[in-house]
Enzyme design. Structure first.
Site, PDB file in Angstrom:
ATOM      1  CE  LYS A  39      82.887 -83.175  20.940  1.00 15.55           C
ATOM      2  NZ  LYS A  39      82.413 -83.711  22.207  1.00 15.55           N
ATOM      3  NE  ARG A  91      75.141 -81.835  29.689  1.00 14.96           N
ATOM      4  CZ  ARG A  91      75.671 -82.514  28.686  1.00 14.96           C
ATOM      5  NH1 ARG A  91      75.756 -81.984  27.490  1.00 14.96           N
ATOM      6  NH2 ARG A  91      76.091 -83.741  28.856  1.00 14.96           N
ATOM      7  CD  GLU A  95      83.122 -82.135  25.125  1.00 14.36           C
ATOM      8  OE1 GLU A  95      83.713 -82.824  24.263  1.00 14.36           O
ATOM      9  OE2 GLU A  95      81.892 -81.960  25.133  1.00 14.36           O
TER      10      GLU A  95
HETATM   11  C1  3PG Z   1      77.661 -84.505  25.222  1.00 15.17           C
HETATM   12  O1  3PG Z   1      77.296 -83.526  25.814  1.00 15.17           O
HETATM   13  O2  3PG Z   1      78.624 -84.476  24.444  1.00 15.17           O
HETATM   14  C2  3PG Z   1      76.851 -85.739  25.392  1.00 15.17           C
HETATM   15  O3  3PG Z   1      76.181 -85.719  26.605  1.00 15.17           O
HETATM   16  C3  3PG Z   1      77.653 -86.982  25.290  1.00 15.17           C
HETATM   17  O4  3PG Z   1      76.781 -87.994  25.018  1.00 15.17           O
HETATM   18  P1  3PG Z   1      76.628 -89.220  26.016  1.00 15.17           P
HETATM   19  O5  3PG Z   1      76.110 -88.624  27.314  1.00 15.17           O
HETATM   20  O6  3PG Z   1      75.636 -90.152  25.360  1.00 15.17           O
HETATM   21  O7  3PG Z   1      77.968 -89.833  26.193  1.00 15.17           O
END
Ligand code: 3PG
Length: 215
Positions: free
Chosen positions: A127, A43, A39
């Site tokens: 999610k 950003r 995924e």
């Molecule tokens: C995301 O964008 O889905 C999150 O950054 C995932 O969360 P994590 O960085 O705590 O794994």
């Protein structure tokens, strides 16, 4: 069906890349170790190009776009080859736009109201974000009892230690997170370390689900 593929793969790495040159080497490491999925978090300015490169050079991989906050971004991601769209929250406009364009979408939800809204929009998979901070597995189990038609993809705060417990719960299709592909390791070109982390993650999925979690 993409959700069956997610379920087989078990862990969906959230990937934040700063440089498109890292896209192909990373996709190679993921696919050769049996984790043919990513995924790409929209950003960083590199996200669109990373999605394009991975989708084009690794057509068998499930490359999707995350952190999608507008329908314009969804468009950009789809045009770059994204096979699924993910968002931190539930924006009905984005969800409907994805449904209209026949692209799987997994919005972030946290509350029963958001889950009801997802069901109302016709979704079967959401999610749960940010998973650990919002009550973790205990919270998912509590809401899953009420929403018998929903399945979950927890995201946020997951890591190599707690992911096993999430994977064991049969209402969880797959676990997502950035712990596996560390932005700093990619930037430093530490491919051997990344390779080892991906191998470990695949081993965890095999150990937990090898016997076949009923879903
Ligand atoms: C995301 O964008 O889905 C999150 O950054 C995932 O969360 P994590 O960085 O705590 O794994």
């Amino acid at each position: 069906m993409i959700f069956e593929q997610f379920s087989r793969i078990g862990i969906i790495p959230v990937v934040v890349l700063d440089d498109p040159k890292d896209a192909a080497p990373l996709a190679e490491v993921l696919s050769k170790n049996g984790l043919p999925c990513a995924e790409i978090a929209f950003r960083t300015p590199a996200a669109e190009e990373v999605t394009r490169i991975m989708s084009r050079e690794f057509p068998d991989m499930l490359i999707g776009a995350g952190t999608i906050l507008t329908t314009e971004q969804a468009d950009i991601a789809m045009n770059a080859g994204a096979k699924f769209i993910a968002s931190p929250g539930l924006n009905p406009k984005i969800v409907q736009y994805c449904i209209d364009n026949c692209i799987p979408v997994t919005p972030g939800t946290q509350t029963p109201s958001e889950m009801e809204q997802a069901l109302e929009l016709g979704l079967k998979v959401v999610k749960f974000f940010p998973a650990e901070q919002a009550g973790g597995l205990k919270m998912i189990k509590a809401v899953a009892k009420a929403f018998t038609d929903l399945q979950f993809m927890p995201t946020g705060g997951l890591n190599a230690s707690n992911v096993k417990d999430y994977l064991m719960y049969n209402r969880i299709i797959a676990c997502c997170g950035s712990w596996l592909i560390k932005r700093s390791l990619v930037a430093a070109g530490e491919w051997a370390k990344i390779n080892a982390l991906v191998k470990d993650a695949v081993a965890i999925v095999k150990t937990v689900r090898g016997a076949g979690v009923k879903r």
